[in-house]
Design a protein around this motif. Structure first.
Motif, PDB file in Angstrom:
ATOM      1  N   ALA A  96     -17.370-105.306 -19.932  1.00 16.48           N
ATOM      2  CA  ALA A  96     -18.203-104.175 -20.346  1.00 16.48           C
ATOM      3  C   ALA A  96     -18.305-103.147 -19.230  1.00 16.48           C
ATOM      4  N   TYR A  97     -18.422-103.625 -18.011  1.00 17.97           N
ATOM      5  CA  TYR A  97     -18.503-102.741 -16.847  1.00 17.97           C
ATOM      6  C   TYR A  97     -17.227-101.909 -16.726  1.00 17.97           C
ATOM      7  N   ARG A  98     -16.095-102.552 -16.798  1.00 16.87           N
ATOM      8  CA  ARG A  98     -14.821-101.844 -16.672  1.00 16.87           C
ATOM      9  C   ARG A  98     -14.596-100.890 -17.841  1.00 16.87           C
ATOM     10  N   LYS A  99     -15.001-101.295 -19.014  1.00 18.29           N
ATOM     11  CA  LYS A  99     -14.840-100.441 -20.195  1.00 18.29           C
ATOM     12  C   LYS A  99     -15.644 -99.156 -20.037  1.00 18.29           C
ATOM     13  N   ASN A 100     -16.870 -99.269 -19.528  1.00 19.82           N
ATOM     14  CA  ASN A 100     -17.679 -98.068 -19.315  1.00 19.82           C
ATOM     15  C   ASN A 100     -17.048 -97.167 -18.254  1.00 19.82           C
ATOM     16  N   ASN A 101     -16.557 -97.762 -17.172  1.00 15.40           N
ATOM     17  CA  ASN A 101     -15.892 -96.982 -16.132  1.00 15.40           C
ATOM     18  C   ASN A 101     -14.709 -96.197 -16.706  1.00 15.40           C
ATOM     19  N   GLU A 102     -13.925 -96.855 -17.544  1.00 18.84           N
ATOM     20  CA  GLU A 102     -12.744 -96.214 -18.130  1.00 18.84           C
ATOM     21  C   GLU A 102     -13.145 -95.107 -19.098  1.00 18.84           C
ATOM     22  N   ARG A 103     -14.180 -95.354 -19.895  1.00 22.07           N
ATOM     23  CA  ARG A 103     -14.587 -94.366 -20.892  1.00 22.07           C
ATOM     24  C   ARG A 103     -15.095 -93.094 -20.228  1.00 22.07           C
ATOM     25  N   VAL A 104     -15.839 -93.239 -19.152  1.00 20.28           N
ATOM     26  CA  VAL A 104     -16.328 -92.054 -18.441  1.00 20.28           C
ATOM     27  C   VAL A 104     -15.151 -91.201 -17.988  1.00 20.28           C
ATOM     28  N   ARG A 105     -14.148 -91.824 -17.423  1.00 22.21           N
ATOM     29  CA  ARG A 105     -12.978 -91.091 -16.950  1.00 22.21           C
ATOM     30  C   ARG A 105     -12.226 -90.414 -18.097  1.00 22.21           C
ATOM     31  N   GLU A 106     -12.225 -91.057 -19.248  1.00 20.55           N
ATOM     32  CA  GLU A 106     -11.527 -90.502 -20.404  1.00 20.55           C
ATOM     33  C   GLU A 106     -12.265 -89.306 -20.998  1.00 20.55           C
ATOM     34  N   VAL A 107     -13.587 -89.346 -20.985  1.00 15.83           N
ATOM     35  CA  VAL A 107     -14.394 -88.350 -21.690  1.00 15.83           C
ATOM     36  C   VAL A 107     -14.717 -87.132 -20.828  1.00 15.83           C
ATOM     37  N   ILE A 108     -15.054 -87.355 -19.571  1.00 14.28           N
ATOM     38  CA  ILE A 108     -15.543 -86.275 -18.716  1.00 14.28           C
ATOM     39  C   ILE A 108     -14.375 -85.590 -18.010  1.00 14.28           C
ATOM     40  N   ALA A 109     -14.326 -84.282 -18.091  1.00 12.07           N
ATOM     41  CA  ALA A 109     -13.272 -83.519 -17.428  1.00 12.07           C
ATOM     42  C   ALA A 109     -13.333 -83.744 -15.919  1.00 12.07           C
ATOM     43  N   PRO A 110     -12.168 -83.865 -15.264  1.00 14.50           N
ATOM     44  CA  PRO A 110     -12.153 -84.172 -13.826  1.00 14.50           C
ATOM     45  C   PRO A 110     -13.002 -83.228 -12.977  1.00 14.50           C
ATOM     46  N   GLY A 111     -13.003 -81.952 -13.279  1.00 16.55           N
ATOM     47  CA  GLY A 111     -13.769 -81.013 -12.476  1.00 16.55           C
ATOM     48  C   GLY A 111     -15.271 -81.160 -12.610  1.00 16.55           C
ATOM     49  N   ARG A 112     -15.682 -81.843 -13.661  1.00 15.22           N
ATOM     50  CA  ARG A 112     -17.110 -82.043 -13.915  1.00 15.22           C
ATOM     51  C   ARG A 112     -17.587 -83.395 -13.408  1.00 15.22           C
ATOM     52  N   LEU A 113     -16.674 -84.264 -13.003  1.00 16.80           N
ATOM     53  CA  LEU A 113     -16.968 -85.662 -12.712  1.00 16.80           C
ATOM     54  C   LEU A 113     -16.749 -86.009 -11.246  1.00 16.80           C
ATOM     55  N   LEU A 114     -17.708 -86.745 -10.684  1.00 18.62           N
ATOM     56  CA  LEU A 114     -17.541 -87.380  -9.385  1.00 18.62           C
ATOM     57  C   LEU A 114     -17.683 -88.888  -9.576  1.00 18.62           C
ATOM     58  N   VAL A 115     -16.623 -89.627  -9.301  1.00 14.06           N
ATOM     59  CA  VAL A 115     -16.721 -91.083  -9.241  1.00 14.06           C
ATOM     60  C   VAL A 115     -17.142 -91.415  -7.820  1.00 14.06           C
ATOM     61  N   PHE A 116     -18.304 -92.034  -7.684  1.00  9.06           N
ATOM     62  CA  PHE A 116     -18.971 -92.106  -6.378  1.00  9.06           C
ATOM     63  C   PHE A 116     -19.447 -93.510  -6.051  1.00  9.06           C
ATOM     64  N   ASN A 117     -19.006 -93.997  -4.904  1.00  5.45           N
ATOM     65  CA  ASN A 117     -19.563 -95.215  -4.338  1.00  5.45           C
ATOM     66  C   ASN A 117     -20.502 -94.780  -3.211  1.00  5.45           C
ATOM     67  N   PRO A 118     -21.793 -95.065  -3.305  1.00  6.96           N
ATOM     68  CA  PRO A 118     -22.726 -94.615  -2.266  1.00  6.96           C
ATOM     69  C   PRO A 118     -22.350 -95.043  -0.859  1.00  6.96           C
ATOM     70  N   ALA A 119     -21.491 -96.057  -0.723  1.00  6.80           N
ATOM     71  CA  ALA A 119     -21.028 -96.447   0.609  1.00  6.80           C
ATOM     72  C   ALA A 119     -20.230 -95.326   1.270  1.00  6.80           C
ATOM     73  N   GLU A 120     -19.765 -94.366   0.487  1.00  3.12           N
ATOM     74  CA  GLU A 120     -19.014 -93.225   1.027  1.00  3.12           C
ATOM     75  C   GLU A 120     -19.915 -92.227   1.745  1.00  3.12           C
ATOM     76  N   GLY A 121     -21.219 -92.305   1.511  1.00  2.35           N
ATOM     77  CA  GLY A 121     -22.145 -91.430   2.211  1.00  2.35           C
ATOM     78  C   GLY A 121     -22.257 -90.032   1.626  1.00  2.35           C
ATOM     79  N   TRP A 122     -22.758 -89.121   2.453  1.00  5.86           N
ATOM     80  CA  TRP A 122     -23.109 -87.777   1.987  1.00  5.86           C
ATOM     81  C   TRP A 122     -21.920 -86.909   1.592  1.00  5.86           C
ATOM     82  N   GLU A 123     -20.815 -87.004   2.318  1.00  2.00           N
ATOM     83  CA  GLU A 123     -19.756 -86.000   2.225  1.00  2.00           C
ATOM     84  C   GLU A 123     -19.245 -85.751   0.801  1.00  2.00           C
TER      85      GLU A 123
END
Length: 212
Positions: free
Chosen positions: A150-177
């Motif tokens: 279910a987790y992976r399915k949601n991750n995939e669906r977000v990428r499919e639905v949201i246009a790349p310019g509107r989407l940030l895939v973000f791991n908070p370990a990456e910090g502020w930048e």
């Protein structure tokens, strides 16, 4: 007030840290499950949503500038349609890391619910959430393989639905930048927030189920 940021990531992907970060960057207040737990008037909206009733998303998120975590993440698709000008932040971590955290916190709590040690004001909130998106997403009992699927399915669906310019895939370990670059705001001088450890989670809900 229209939402400027919509969070589509599951709980235990750093959503609390992201909430604090967004508020630090001027995108607050930020809606999160803690808002529902702490504000009784919020629950009526989610009861209606869980029952399949139509709601006005502007009313649900009145006073909020951003949203992360469940229950909002369970309806990210509808919300991103209601606020087409909002950017979408998808908090994500490796699936096995997510399961390790989720299974020892939220998953354990919902598998044990109703929990005797749960503070009384939290009971109706968990009743609604378990009867709605928890069961719809993971099934009647949260198990490793189906949960990760279910987790992976949601991750995939977000990428499919949201246009790349509107989407940030973000791991908070990456910090502020990456977050600041996406939101087009300056990077703060202070450290990126790190919070909502397992101990903090269990303190919030009155202790681990086996302690009851």
């Amino acid at each position: 007030m229209a939402l400027k940021v919509i969070g589509s990531g599951f709980g235990r992907t750093g959503t609390m840290s992201t909430k604090i970060a967004l508020e630090r960057l001027g995108f607050g207040p930020c809606h999160h499950m803690v808002e529902v737990l702490g504000k009784p008037d919020q629950l009526r909206f989610w009861e209606a949503i869980a029952a399949g009733q139509r709601v006005e998303w502007e009313d649900v998120y009145e006073g909020y500038v951003s949203q992360v975590d469940w229950p909002g993440a369970a309806v990210w698709h509808e919300v991103q349609q209601a606020f087409p000008g909002a950017k979408v932040i998808h908090t994500e971590r490796p699936a096995e890391e997510w399961w390790e955290s989720y299974s020892r916190t939220i998953g354990m709590l919902f598998n044990a619910h109703p929990v005797p040690t749960l503070p009384a004001h939290l009971v109706p909130v968990l009743d609604v959430m378990k009867g709605w998106f928890v069961t719809e997403t993971f099934g009647p009992r949260i198990e490793r393989e189906s949960a990760i699927e279910a987790y992976r399915k949601n991750n995939e669906r977000v990428r499919e639905v949201i246009a790349p310019g509107r989407l940030l895939v973000f791991n908070p370990a990456e910090g502020w930048e990456p977050l600041c670059r996406f939101l087009e705001v300056p990077v703060p001088d202070d450290d990126f927030p790190r919070t909502n450890t397992r101990d903090e989670f269990w303190d919030l809900v009155g202790g681990r189920p086996e302690e009851g």
